[in-house]
Design a protein around this motif. Structure first.
Motif, PDB file in Angstrom:
ATOM      1  N   GLY A 123       0.806  -1.219   0.000  1.00 49.54           N
ATOM      2  CA  GLY A 123       0.000   0.000   0.000  1.00 49.54           C
ATOM      3  C   GLY A 123       0.835   1.262   0.000  1.00 49.54           C
ATOM      4  N   GLU A 124       1.903   1.299   0.806  1.00 52.85           N
ATOM      5  CA  GLU A 124       2.745   2.498   0.870  1.00 52.85           C
ATOM      6  C   GLU A 124       3.516   2.705  -0.421  1.00 52.85           C
ATOM      7  OE1 GLU A 124       3.012   5.037   3.050  1.00 52.85           O
ATOM      8  OE2 GLU A 124       1.194   4.069   3.807  1.00 52.85           O
ATOM      9  N   ALA A 125       3.939   1.608  -1.038  1.00 54.59           N
ATOM     10  CA  ALA A 125       4.638   1.731  -2.319  1.00 54.59           C
ATOM     11  C   ALA A 125       3.702   2.313  -3.372  1.00 54.59           C
ATOM     12  CB  ALA A 125       5.168   0.369  -2.763  1.00 54.59           C
ATOM     13  N   LEU A 126       2.438   1.879  -3.380  1.00 57.47           N
ATOM     14  CA  LEU A 126       1.468   2.449  -4.310  1.00 57.47           C
ATOM     15  C   LEU A 126       1.235   3.924  -4.002  1.00 57.47           C
ATOM     16  CD1 LEU A 126      -1.248  -0.360  -4.602  1.00 57.47           C
ATOM     17  CD2 LEU A 126       0.307   0.420  -6.384  1.00 57.47           C
ATOM     18  N   ALA A 127       1.216   4.266  -2.712  1.00 55.48           N
ATOM     19  CA  ALA A 127       0.985   5.659  -2.333  1.00 55.48           C
ATOM     20  C   ALA A 127       2.091   6.571  -2.868  1.00 55.48           C
ATOM     21  CB  ALA A 127       0.893   5.775  -0.810  1.00 55.48           C
ATOM     22  N   LYS A 128       3.324   6.072  -2.909  1.00 55.97           N
ATOM     23  CA  LYS A 128       4.416   6.873  -3.460  1.00 55.97           C
ATOM     24  C   LYS A 128       4.200   7.197  -4.927  1.00 55.97           C
ATOM     25  CE  LYS A 128       8.000   5.207  -0.312  1.00 55.97           C
ATOM     26  NZ  LYS A 128       9.301   4.506  -0.200  1.00 55.97           N
ATOM     27  N   GLY A 146      -7.683   8.574 -17.991  1.00 53.13           N
ATOM     28  CA  GLY A 146      -9.047   8.690 -17.517  1.00 53.13           C
ATOM     29  C   GLY A 146      -9.484   7.582 -16.582  1.00 53.13           C
ATOM     30  N   GLU A 147     -10.613   6.962 -16.922  1.00 50.25           N
ATOM     31  CA  GLU A 147     -11.248   6.007 -16.027  1.00 50.25           C
ATOM     32  C   GLU A 147     -10.450   4.730 -15.835  1.00 50.25           C
ATOM     33  OE1 GLU A 147     -15.109   5.275 -17.539  1.00 50.25           O
ATOM     34  OE2 GLU A 147     -15.869   7.293 -17.089  1.00 50.25           O
ATOM     35  N   THR A 148      -9.457   4.480 -16.706  1.00 50.13           N
ATOM     36  CA  THR A 148      -8.672   3.248 -16.559  1.00 50.13           C
ATOM     37  C   THR A 148      -7.533   3.397 -15.555  1.00 50.13           C
ATOM     38  OG1 THR A 148      -7.183   3.827 -18.382  1.00 50.13           O
ATOM     39  CG2 THR A 148      -9.174   2.589 -18.933  1.00 50.13           C
ATOM     40  N   ALA A 149      -7.329   4.601 -15.013  1.00 50.57           N
ATOM     41  CA  ALA A 149      -6.232   4.812 -14.066  1.00 50.57           C
ATOM     42  C   ALA A 149      -6.292   3.863 -12.870  1.00 50.57           C
ATOM     43  CB  ALA A 149      -6.205   6.268 -13.607  1.00 50.57           C
ATOM     44  N   PRO A 150      -7.463   3.625 -12.246  1.00 51.81           N
ATOM     45  CA  PRO A 150      -7.487   2.683 -11.108  1.00 51.81           C
ATOM     46  C   PRO A 150      -7.028   1.277 -11.485  1.00 51.81           C
ATOM     47  CG  PRO A 150      -9.457   4.037 -11.099  1.00 51.81           C
ATOM     48  CD  PRO A 150      -8.772   4.303 -12.397  1.00 51.81           C
ATOM     49  N   GLU A 151      -7.265   0.855 -12.734  1.00 56.98           N
ATOM     50  CA  GLU A 151      -6.825  -0.474 -13.143  1.00 56.98           C
ATOM     51  C   GLU A 151      -5.303  -0.565 -13.171  1.00 56.98           C
ATOM     52  OE1 GLU A 151      -8.645  -1.500 -16.806  1.00 56.98           O
ATOM     53  OE2 GLU A 151     -10.693  -1.173 -16.089  1.00 56.98           O
ATOM     54  N   ILE A 152      -4.639   0.567 -13.402  1.00 60.01           N
ATOM     55  CA  ILE A 152      -3.181   0.566 -13.390  1.00 60.01           C
ATOM     56  C   ILE A 152      -2.672   0.252 -11.989  1.00 60.01           C
ATOM     57  CG2 ILE A 152      -1.123   1.989 -13.755  1.00 60.01           C
ATOM     58  CD1 ILE A 152      -2.621   3.468 -15.929  1.00 60.01           C
ATOM     59  N   ALA A 153      -3.385   0.709 -10.964  1.00 61.94           N
ATOM     60  CA  ALA A 153      -2.987   0.399  -9.581  1.00 61.94           C
ATOM     61  C   ALA A 153      -2.960  -1.112  -9.373  1.00 61.94           C
ATOM     62  CB  ALA A 153      -3.945   1.058  -8.595  1.00 61.94           C
ATOM     63  N   ARG A 154      -3.944  -1.802  -9.923  1.00 56.99           N
ATOM     64  CA  ARG A 154      -3.989  -3.264  -9.798  1.00 56.99           C
ATOM     65  C   ARG A 154      -2.798  -3.896 -10.523  1.00 56.99           C
ATOM     66  NH1 ARG A 154      -9.239  -5.681 -12.246  1.00 56.99           N
ATOM     67  NH2 ARG A 154      -8.282  -4.828 -14.135  1.00 56.99           N
ATOM     68  N   ASP A 155      -2.501  -3.414 -11.715  1.00 56.39           N
ATOM     69  CA  ASP A 155      -1.374  -3.963 -12.471  1.00 56.39           C
ATOM     70  C   ASP A 155      -0.048  -3.720 -11.757  1.00 56.39           C
ATOM     71  OD1 ASP A 155      -2.997  -4.901 -14.450  1.00 56.39           O
ATOM     72  OD2 ASP A 155      -2.704  -3.188 -15.779  1.00 56.39           O
ATOM     73  N   LEU A 206       0.630  -3.816  -8.657  1.00 57.21           N
ATOM     74  CA  LEU A 206       0.906  -4.732  -7.552  1.00 57.21           C
ATOM     75  C   LEU A 206       1.891  -5.813  -7.974  1.00 57.21           C
ATOM     76  CD1 LEU A 206      -2.658  -5.144  -6.009  1.00 57.21           C
ATOM     77  CD2 LEU A 206      -0.707  -3.925  -5.017  1.00 57.21           C
ATOM     78  N   GLY A 207       1.694  -6.356  -9.151  1.00 58.58           N
ATOM     79  CA  GLY A 207       2.595  -7.397  -9.640  1.00 58.58           C
ATOM     80  C   GLY A 207       3.988  -6.887  -9.910  1.00 58.58           C
ATOM     81  N   GLU A 208       4.111  -5.580 -10.214  1.00 57.50           N
ATOM     82  CA  GLU A 208       5.426  -5.029 -10.534  1.00 57.50           C
ATOM     83  C   GLU A 208       6.333  -4.975  -9.310  1.00 57.50           C
ATOM     84  OE1 GLU A 208       6.366  -4.288 -13.475  1.00 57.50           O
ATOM     85  OE2 GLU A 208       4.543  -4.060 -14.653  1.00 57.50           O
ATOM     86  N   PHE A 209       5.745  -4.889  -8.132  1.00 53.96           N
ATOM     87  CA  PHE A 209       6.548  -4.730  -6.921  1.00 53.96           C
ATOM     88  C   PHE A 209       7.142  -6.035  -6.410  1.00 53.96           C
ATOM     89  CE2 PHE A 209       3.839  -0.899  -6.460  1.00 53.96           C
ATOM     90  CZ  PHE A 209       4.845   0.040  -6.413  1.00 53.96           C
TER      91      PHE A 209
END
Length: 691
Positions: free
Chosen positions: A561-566, A593-602, A604-607
């Motif tokens: 969560g903190e890594a995403l927050a950065k 636009g509206e697809t930005a939240p889906e990038i947050a999901r993607d 997660l795997g990058e970390f």
């Protein structure tokens, strides 16, 4: 001279154990396979601290007597092979007789087991290769194997383990693979006391998919069924997702061979190929595909870990899998017909002084024909090499740079949705929006002229802002005429376009060929990078946006969560399968636009590759590189004069104009000396007249 000696038994065991036990996931794999081979209908896997502190796998299988348990921890002891001939038709997941012995050599191993219908159980303890105790105990029918202090006797191996989250992710992949392979067995996974997922064991594969991936994914799955017929492929069975249900990583493409979970790259590639242009180049579907092969069609004895297999007729198997998946998608109406390459390309717009108004023509005027013309049938076409003094890009004495731009050289890219690789209204300059028409889709949407190599394929790791790419001559050697000191482009005299993909220009030192897609990708990447530098400006969403997540993604959402927050994403889990996103980076909200939240999901795997603090920059680079790729000018697109000038202006302003964000070169230079040498203009007797 050193004396040659035979290694002692303990040293040999530790060396051999390294081939079988690579990380905690290796232990879990061996124990789950043993449980399935023991005819278990219920398997429970539990790990603590990613499996580095404790692993426990329990089953209700056949169990073992005390004598069998004692024998099972010895090297090369198994109930699954009788002779060497059995290797040609292996019907069990395990067969090498190495697992328990190898695990006991590098950890503390405790086994509780009771045979079905037996009167008493047995407890056996092995510590780093030594049998400590073996005796009767009370326990239910079946077997429980507990592993602690993994690699305690080989600290060098423990040092190279990744973070707990990464190690757990490897464990989750293995257990998920077998949960999907065996929907008839109830399989559960717990992490640090919390359930990650649990399948029902009802035999329905879609039910197993829902347990591990969630309802959203399960509802999008389509059945795949092919009898196959003749060798080498007896049949294909499984599930594949709707093209719109996808992820950035290939780990959700599960490949099985006769019920065995394997990492078969050829099969995974065949599945993805079946989607054709329905998937963006950097996206993968969800899939569970099981291949049924005749005896002798596959060798599972390739590596001690048994994850890799060798197919006898790989090409034919790939074709069979692609056909089966294509049929499933076609029956669901999800595959569109694909025009032959080049059939829908716009006509080439000349880069020529004979057309001085080319830079102001509308896209409708430039779109002469839907079909790319046959160049050989147009002998009277004006040559793009002809120049005029008033044309800036054709005046070799005039430098194309930021201080002397044409009006159409602002190069303000319009970034489009990250999820739409076919966007046609974004490019290097405002003119490009009008000038560049829809490009033809090749039969292979992952062709290099679209977006370079796939990011997560072998050999495609990004090299953002890398040092200048080494240029090559026509025969592959490093060039000798490429200047090594300049940071900007030399003065250019643009000659035209080649193959609607490459810009050809002349400099004082030779000939330059510029990849228009790679060049525009670099321009877009550096603009995005500049927008992201410093503190990330976030945009709070009017209402939290929820996206469905898999068990794997949910398991790491809180930890990262903190890594995403950065990166500008504020998230929390609403429930076991729903991620709520409350803020996104402002620049992403503007561009995708509206697809930005889906990038947050993607993300997660990058970390999962390492420490979150150390990988934030790398993740940012990956995301920005992908965002820069999609709106960039593609290959097979004709460009107007003003568009070319604007693109070269913008490329000249880049910090590194010589490589795209994925590491591919943007420019190849052939020096005058090299060209003259290739044409042998310095042969003896030429009299020194080289012109």
């Amino acid at each position: 001279m050193p004396e040659i000696r035979e290694l002692d038994a303990k040293t040999r065991d530790r060396i051999a154990a390294g081939e079988v036990v690579e990380r905690p996931a290796s232990v879990v794999k061996e124990l789950v396979e043993n449980a399935l081979d023991a005819d278990a209908t219920r398997i429970d896997a539990r790990v603590e601290s990613g499996g580095t502190d404790r692993i426990a796998v329990s089953d209700n299988g056949l169990g073992m007597s005390e004598s069998d348990a004692r024998l099972a921890i010895d090297e090369h002891t198994t109930s699954k092979l009788q002779s060497v001939d059995d290797l040609d038709s292996i019907g069990t997941l395990g067969f090498r007789g190495e697992a328990l012995h190898a695990i006991g050599s590098v950890a503390r191993l405790r086994i509780e087991t009771k045979p079905r219908g037996g009167s008493r159980g047995t407890e056996l303890v092995v510590e780093h290769g030594d049998l400590l105790s073996c005796g009767p105990t009370g326990c239910p029918e079946g077997t429980t194997v507990e592993v602690t202090d993994l690699f305690g006797s080989v600290p060098a191996r423990r040092k190279y383990l990744k973070t707990e989250a990464t190690e757990f992710d490897h464990v989750a992949r293995i257990v998920t693979g077998y949960a999907l392979a065996r929907p008839d067995v109830a399989i559960s996974l717990h992490r640090d006391g919390r359930e990650t997922f649990a399948t029902t064991g009802d035999g329905d594969r879609k039910s197993a998919v829902m347990a591990v991936y969630g309802r959203e994914v399960a509802s999008s799955m389509l059945p795949v069924e092919s009898s196959g017929g003749d060798a080498p492929l007896s049949g294909v069975e499984g599930l594949v997702s709707h093209p719109e249900t996808n992820r950035a990583g290939r780990e959700y493409v599960t490949t099985l061979v006769d019920g065995r979970y394997v990492t078969a790259g050829a099969v995974r590639e065949a599945i993805v190929d079946a989607y054709g242009s329905q998937l963006a180049p950097d996206r993968y579907p969800f899939a569970v595909v099981d291949l049924r092969l005749p005896p002798g069609g596959v060798d599972v004895n390739v590596h001690p870990r048994k994850l890799e297999v060798l197919f006898a007729e790989e090409a034919e198997i790939k074709a069979g899998v692609t056909d089966a998946v294509e049929s499933a998608l076609s029956e669901a109406g999800l595959l569109r017909s694909r025009a032959p390459r080049g059939r829908s390309a716009p006509e080439q717009t000349e880069v020529s002084p004979s057309n001085p108004d080319a830079g102001s023509r509308s896209s409708d005027e430039a779109r002469v024909d839907e079909t790319k013309p046959d160049r050989s049938s147009q002998p009277d076409r004006p040559s793009p090499v002809d120049s005029a003094p008033e044309s800036k890009i054709d005046d070799r004495s005039t430098r194309i740079d930021a201080d002397d731009r044409t009006a159409d050289g602002d190069a303000a890219s319009t970034l489009s949705s990250r999820s739409d690789p076919d966007t046609t209204d974004a490019a290097a300059t405002p003119d490009t929006v009008d000038a560049v028409e829809s490009s033809p889709k090749s039969d292979d949407p992952r062709a290099p002229d679209q977006s370079g190599t796939r990011r997560d394929e072998p050999g495609s790791s990004p090299a953002r802002n890398a040092s200048r790419t080494t240029q090559r001559t026509l025969d592959g050697a490093s060039t000798t005429g490429t200047p090594s000191g300049f940071d900007r482009l030399p003065a250019l005299h643009v000659l035209g376009q080649f193959d609607d993909t490459y810009l050809v220009a002349e400099s004082d030192d030779g000939l330059l060929v510029i990849d228009q897609h790679a060049a525009d990708e670099r321009v877009n990447y550096e603009r995005l990078r500049a927008a992201f530098d410093g503190d990330v400006t976030t945009q709070t969403l009017a209402e939290p946006v929820t996206v469905g997540v898999t068990a794997r993604e949910a398991a790491i959402a809180e930890e990262y969560g903190e890594a995403l927050a950065k990166l500008g994403f504020r998230t929390h889990l609403d429930d076991d399968r729903t991620l709520a996103v409350t803020t996104v980076p402002a620049f992403l909200a503007d561009h995708v636009g509206e697809t930005a939240p889906e990038i947050a999901r993607d993300l997660l795997g990058e970390f999962l590759g390492g420490d979150p603090d150390g990988t934030v920059e790398a993740v940012v680079d990956d995301v920005l590189g992908d965002l820069a790729c999609h709106p960039s000018i593609k290959g097979n697109r004709s460009l107007r004069e003003g568009t070319i000038a604007g693109l070269l202006d913008a490329l000249d302003d880049c910090e590194n104009p010589y490589a795209c964000p994925h590491g591919r070169p943007t420019i190849l230079e052939f020096s005058t000396e090299e060209i003259e040498t290739r044409f042998e203009r310095d042969y003896p007797g030429h009299g020194g007249r080289r012109r």
